[in-house]
Design a protein around this motif. Structure first.
Motif, PDB file in Angstrom:
ATOM      1  N   PHE A  65      -9.190 -10.488   0.250  1.00 11.48           N
ATOM      2  CA  PHE A  65      -9.868  -9.935  -0.550  1.00 11.48           C
ATOM      3  C   PHE A  65      -9.057  -9.713  -1.895  1.00 11.48           C
ATOM      4  CE2 PHE A  65      -7.966  -6.560   1.835  1.00 11.48           C
ATOM      5  CZ  PHE A  65      -7.470  -5.814   0.937  1.00 11.48           C
ATOM      6  N   LYS A 122      -1.059   0.186   6.479  1.00 13.40           N
ATOM      7  CA  LYS A 122      -1.489  -1.196   5.750  1.00 13.40           C
ATOM      8  C   LYS A 122      -0.125  -1.946   5.574  1.00 13.40           C
ATOM      9  CE  LYS A 122      -5.725  -1.013   3.986  1.00 13.40           C
ATOM     10  NZ  LYS A 122      -6.349  -1.840   3.092  1.00 13.40           N
ATOM     11  N   TYR A 134       1.975  -5.429  -5.975  1.00 17.80           N
ATOM     12  CA  TYR A 134       0.875  -5.255  -4.957  1.00 17.80           C
ATOM     13  C   TYR A 134       0.050  -6.620  -4.625  1.00 17.80           C
ATOM     14  CZ  TYR A 134      -3.733  -4.173  -3.301  1.00 17.80           C
ATOM     15  OH  TYR A 134      -5.127  -4.357  -2.697  1.00 17.80           O
ATOM     16  N   LYS A 158     -10.175  -1.615  -4.203  1.00 14.43           N
ATOM     17  CA  LYS A 158      -9.865  -0.603  -4.754  1.00 14.43           C
ATOM     18  C   LYS A 158      -8.598   0.280  -4.052  1.00 14.43           C
ATOM     19  CE  LYS A 158     -13.779   0.026  -7.652  1.00 14.43           C
ATOM     20  NZ  LYS A 158     -14.652  -1.345  -7.359  1.00 14.43           N
ATOM     21  N   GLY A 159      -8.204  -0.407  -2.922  1.00 13.05           N
ATOM     22  CA  GLY A 159      -7.102   0.474  -2.123  1.00 13.05           C
ATOM     23  C   GLY A 159      -7.633   1.742  -1.586  1.00 13.05           C
ATOM     24  N   ILE A 160      -9.045   1.572  -1.261  1.00 15.96           N
ATOM     25  CA  ILE A 160      -9.480   2.725  -0.432  1.00 15.96           C
ATOM     26  C   ILE A 160      -9.075   2.513   0.913  1.00 15.96           C
ATOM     27  CG2 ILE A 160     -11.634   3.783   0.317  1.00 15.96           C
ATOM     28  CD1 ILE A 160     -13.003   2.921  -2.359  1.00 15.96           C
ATOM     29  N   THR A 161      -8.912   3.612   1.622  1.00 12.15           N
ATOM     30  CA  THR A 161      -8.179   3.285   3.090  1.00 12.15           C
ATOM     31  C   THR A 161      -9.492   3.487   4.096  1.00 12.15           C
ATOM     32  OG1 THR A 161      -8.145   5.813   3.449  1.00 12.15           O
ATOM     33  CG2 THR A 161      -6.126   4.688   2.732  1.00 12.15           C
ATOM     34  N   LEU A 208      -5.439   0.736  -9.803  1.00 11.11           N
ATOM     35  CA  LEU A 208      -4.402   0.610  -8.679  1.00 11.11           C
ATOM     36  C   LEU A 208      -3.039   1.388  -8.827  1.00 11.11           C
ATOM     37  CD1 LEU A 208      -5.143  -2.921  -7.115  1.00 11.11           C
ATOM     38  CD2 LEU A 208      -5.396  -0.731  -5.937  1.00 11.11           C
ATOM     39  N   GLY A 235      -7.922  -4.962  -6.804  1.00  5.25           N
ATOM     40  CA  GLY A 235      -8.720  -4.514  -7.909  1.00  5.25           C
ATOM     41  C   GLY A 235      -8.124  -4.447  -9.179  1.00  5.25           C
ATOM     42  N   ASP A 236      -8.693  -3.533  -9.878  1.00  4.42           N
ATOM     43  CA  ASP A 236      -8.175  -3.245 -11.279  1.00  4.42           C
ATOM     44  C   ASP A 236      -6.694  -2.773 -11.163  1.00  4.42           C
ATOM     45  OD1 ASP A 236      -8.673  -2.937 -14.080  1.00  4.42           O
ATOM     46  OD2 ASP A 236      -8.077  -0.798 -13.599  1.00  4.42           O
ATOM     47  N   HIS A 244       0.898  -1.169   0.163  1.00  8.28           N
ATOM     48  CA  HIS A 244      -0.004   0.097   0.094  1.00  8.28           C
ATOM     49  C   HIS A 244       0.966   1.238  -0.183  1.00  8.28           C
ATOM     50  CE1 HIS A 244      -3.489   2.535   0.831  1.00  8.28           C
ATOM     51  NE2 HIS A 244      -4.241   1.644   0.316  1.00  8.28           N
ATOM     52  N   TRP A 245       0.197   2.516  -0.188  1.00  5.47           N
ATOM     53  CA  TRP A 245       0.945   3.581  -0.206  1.00  5.47           C
ATOM     54  C   TRP A 245       0.955   4.521   1.155  1.00  5.47           C
ATOM     55  CZ3 TRP A 245      -3.226   2.688  -3.458  1.00  5.47           C
ATOM     56  CH2 TRP A 245      -4.444   3.252  -2.957  1.00  5.47           C
ATOM     57  N   THR A 246       0.422   3.561   1.965  1.00  9.24           N
ATOM     58  CA  THR A 246       0.131   3.994   3.284  1.00  9.24           C
ATOM     59  C   THR A 246       1.001   3.239   4.323  1.00  9.24           C
ATOM     60  OG1 THR A 246      -1.891   2.911   3.828  1.00  9.24           O
ATOM     61  CG2 THR A 246      -2.071   5.296   3.225  1.00  9.24           C
ATOM     62  N   GLU A 251      -3.457   5.002  -8.632  1.00 10.25           N
ATOM     63  CA  GLU A 251      -3.535   5.483  -7.343  1.00 10.25           C
ATOM     64  C   GLU A 251      -2.003   5.311  -6.621  1.00 10.25           C
ATOM     65  OE1 GLU A 251      -5.863   6.473  -4.813  1.00 10.25           O
ATOM     66  OE2 GLU A 251      -6.946   6.970  -6.766  1.00 10.25           O
TER      67      GLU A 251
END
Ligand code: SF4
Ligand code: SF4
Lengths: 351, 111
Positions: A215, A171, A209, B73-76, A223, A218-219, A166-168, A226
């Motif tokens: 889960f 996570k 990633y 979708k990577g939503i936080t 991603l 996603g696409d 993740h970029w955070t 983002e």
């Protein structure tokens, strides 16, 4: 956060046989879900077959400086399985003989193999089009002796592929361990500084990633946008492509699914998302995976499940491309991870 | 027979509504699929709207589905919680704005 490998904990799931049993029993045995074999056969006998060998993936050993929660290798500092120089020499021979266009070094942390640098130097003389090292990034910061790895990679025109869930920070550290995010960011910045991942640069830097949980990814394109937007804004980090990879239900990820009571739902999700177009492009059709001790597998996942190739040639000692060609791929229910949605391979989605 | 009104496994069976009315079921799913495609709004924005609405209509199936969709979708989690608050704010606002009706009626009936 798990601090120890299943192996070190002597967990029953560290045994491939146990994992295969779980994948074949329960919802697959009682018919709630079709087995992978049944799903792909469509009533007839259509086994998955290996095509021309294009990608050679070498697992240089299961030792790693990290103990990520989702690791399908069950890697960690305690793992002592390391590819020997003799086996590496045999691998070099195979590369010469076969003309594979991609060489993919993985682990564990492949850099921890004591002969890693020697092997990279030798292999890079063979003119392989795409020479990949799967580097977990933190290894670069782990010890002084690894600090110059970015320059070493550059010198040998290595294509660096690194994980970044993740970029955070939150996570990333949850999946990969405390402090991993910060170290990864610093390593990426160092790689950028010498040209890796910069727009237009021939020094390729791609990120992998994996979802941090039960889960699917996603696409991949969405991603990637983002990741790029966030990594540039927050850390001025550039990279080329993002590979979105589905977690396969084996080893530590399987353990996580079972402990968190997500296993059945996850398998339903994978089976529901089965995509015939992805099946046509699964990576085992053009890849061969070699383990630290020289055994041959259809992919790194089968290696971890100890499902050796279905061929007379099972070890690098007896390597013979012709005999291996057209072999039936060894499958089980973990294969659903490669055929869900846009599909998944070591190079990301397949359609 | 299930013992509760809501069962997590039932979400997987959602597509079965088509069994009892193929035409309407298929029309619905086709419409649903089109709505969530990338358009003037991104699929990501739509997912967050869906999550907020799921809370407002209090549908446990939708909440499960759009929490998972958001993760994919990577939503936080911060973004998700803000979306839920947007839904809650509109919902409580809708309740409170009726206070004006109460005030009007009160004034009208009082001497
Ligand atoms: S860095 Fe890679 S090999 Fe090491 S523990 Fe994490 S996932 Fe496994
Ligand atoms: S796990 Fe994937 S790559 Fe490996 S054999 Fe199964 S389908 Fe092929």
């Amino acid at each position: 956060m798990i601090k120890k490998s299943l192996h070190l904990r002597e967990d029953h799931l560290s045994k491939p046989q146990k994992q295969l049993e779980i994948l074949s029993n329960g919802i697959f045995k009682d018919g709630s879900l079709p087995t992978f074999k049944h799903k792909i056969s469509n009533g007839q006998d259509h086994p998955l077959r290996a095509n021309k060998l294009e990608i050679l993936q070498l697992n240089l050993g299961y030792m790693c400086n990290q103990v990520c929660e989702h690791c399908h290798v069950d890697a960690g500092p305690d793992r002592k399985e390391i590819m020997s120089k003799d086996t590496m020499l045999q691998c070099l021979d195979v590369i010469k003989k076969t003309g594979v266009h991609t060489l993919d070094l993985t682990g564990g942390a492949p850099e921890m193999n004591p002969n890693f640098r020697w092997f990279v130097e030798e292999a890079s003389k063979l003119g392989i089009a795409d020479f990949i090292v799967r580097s977990n990034l933190t290894i670069i910061k782990a010890n002084k002796k690894y600090h110059d790895l970015p320059l070493f990679f550059k010198e040998h025109n290595i294509h660096v592929v690194s994980s970044m869930p993740h970029w955070t920070k939150g996570k990333t550290d949850k999946q990969r361990g405390d402090g991993v995010f910060q170290k990864s960011i610093e390593a990426l910045q160092e790689l950028n500084e010498i040209g890796y991942g910069m727009p237009g640069s021939s020094l390729k830097l791609d990120l992998v990633y994996n979802p941090s949980g039960a889960f699917l990814p996603g696409d991949q394109t969405a991603l990637e946008i983002e990741f790029k937007r966030n990594l540039i804004t927050d850390f001025q980090i550039n990279f080329h492509n993002l590979f979105a990879i589905t977690n396969l239900p084996i080893s530590r990820f399987l353990d996580y699914l079972l402990v968190s009571d997500n296993y059945e739902d996850y398998m339903y999700t994978l089976v529901d998302a089965f995509n015939p177009a992805a099946l046509a492009n699964v990576m085992c059709t053009n890849t061969l995976s070699v383990s630290w001790d020289g055994w041959l597998y259809d992919c790194d996942f089968n290696q971890m499940l100890e499902l050796k190739v279905n061929s007379k040639v099972k070890h690098i000692n007896d390597f013979n491309e012709e005999v291996l060609w057209n072999r039936d791929i060894v499958i089980s229910q973990h294969c659903y991870g490669c055929t869900a949605g846009a599909g998944s391979s070591c190079q990301g989605s397949v359609i | 027979m299930s013992k509760t009104y809501y069962n997590t496994e039932d979400l997987r069976k959602f597509k079965n509504i088509t069994d009892w009315s193929e035409e309407l079921g298929e029309k619905f799913f086709e419409y649903y699929g089109s709505v969530f495609k990338e358009g003037a709004l991104t699929a990501r924005e739509k997912s967050l709207i869906a999550l907020a609405v799921s809370h407002v209509v209090k549908c446990p199936y939708c909440i499960d589905a759009y929490t998972k969709d958001g993760l994919q979708k990577g939503i936080t989690k911060e973004e998700m919680m803000e979306a839920v608050h947007v839904g809650a704010a509109i919902e409580s606002g809708a309740t409170l704005v009726h206070g004006v009706q109460m005030m009007n009626k009160y004034e009208k009936l009082s001497m």
